[in-house]
Design a protein around this motif. Sequence first.
Motif, PDB file in Angstrom:
ATOM      1  N   LEU A  14      81.414 -72.528 -37.185  1.00 39.58           N
ATOM      2  CA  LEU A  14      81.911 -73.620 -36.362  1.00 39.58           C
ATOM      3  C   LEU A  14      82.690 -73.099 -35.166  1.00 39.58           C
ATOM      4  N   TYR A 126      86.369 -77.744 -40.872  1.00 40.24           N
ATOM      5  CA  TYR A 126      85.946 -77.717 -39.477  1.00 40.24           C
ATOM      6  C   TYR A 126      86.935 -78.385 -38.525  1.00 40.24           C
ATOM      7  N   GLN A 129      88.058 -76.550 -34.983  1.00 44.32           N
ATOM      8  CA  GLN A 129      87.147 -75.444 -34.703  1.00 44.32           C
ATOM      9  C   GLN A 129      86.519 -75.532 -33.324  1.00 44.32           C
TER      10      GLN A 129
END
Length: 337
Positions: A14, A126, A129
Amino acid sequence: MKNIAIIPIVLLSLYSCKDNKSKSSEVLEDVVTEVKTTPKTYAEISVAQGGTWGDGPNGHQEYKGGTSFKNVEELQVPEQHTDHTWYIRYEGPGWENSQVGYRLYLDWRNAIDIFGKKVDSLVLPYVGQNGFGSYHEDAPWGQDILKAGKSMGLGGYGRVVADTMVHFQKVQDTKANITNTDTNSSIDIAYTGWESGEDTIDLKSKLTIYPEDRYTKAELTPSKAIEGLCTGIVDHNVAFHKKEGEIWAYIATYGIQTLTEPADKLGMALFYKLDEVTEQKKGDYEHLVIFKPTTETVTYYFLAAWEQELNGIKTEADFLKDIDTKLEALNATNSIK
C-alpha cells in the motif's frame, strides 16, 4: 499470538502505491477482502523506514525521506519524536474491531482519537498509507472523525495541576508493546520519568479492545500516589449526560461533533468506578474524571458510536439506551458485557 502475517505485506504494498490513487484503490479492495479472514480484533504500531532524522521547523527533528512503514511489536519512542515528525504512521498505536477504531498520539499530546468505520472488516493495515494525513479525508472504510484539539480526546489521560491540564510534555522514556490474541488486542505503554507539577512518576497504561461492541478497557497504574491523574471526553458543546449507579457511573456526550463534511452525529461515553474517583468536573477543553491518589490500578472504559457506522446507532435516545444497559451490567457484575 494471532496469525496476522498477511498484514505487514499489505502495508508495504500500500505504501508503495501512495502516489497512485487508482492503483491504491485497487489494492484497498484486495486488502478488505483479505483482512476479513484475520481475527476480529487488531492492534498495531507502524514506523517509517528508509529515511533519517533531520532538522525540522520550530527546532524539532523530523523523519525525512522515509520509503515505507514497518509494523513492530514493541517500540521505544525515539528521543527526537514529537507531534508531526512523520515517523509513526498515524502518529501512534491503533486498535480496532469490526465496529470502531482508535489511535493514541504517542507524543506529548497523549490524546486518544477515533477512526469511524463504515465497514465491518479490519482497516488499520492501510490507514495512512496513501499520504500521511489521508485518514482525515472521507474514504470507503471511513475516516478520522474526532478533533481532539488541546484536549485528551476520548479516554486519554493526563494530570490536572493547579486547574491546568498537564499532558506528557516531559517524559524521560516511553515504550509501547502490541499484543494480539484470539480474545482481544491490546497496547501496553510504559512512561518512565513523567514530570508534572512537582512530581516525577512512572505510569503504566494498558488499552484493550474486544471482538464485540465499541468499548476499550483502560487500565492506569502509577508508581506514586499523586493528585490529579485524570481522563475525560473532549467538550464540543453538545449534549452532556451523567449517570451514577451504586458502583459505576458514566459521563457521555452526543450530537453533531465530527470532522466529517458536513459534520454528523457522534456519541462518546466514559465509564468509571465511583470509589476510584475524587471528582468529575468541567475542564478547559474536556469533561474531566479525576482519580483519587493511588498506586493501585485504576480501570475505566470508553466508547464511541458514530451514526455512519455499519448498522450503527442513529439517535441520541438509542445511544443513551445502549450506555444505560452497559452501566446496569457494570453495576450488577462489574463487567460491561
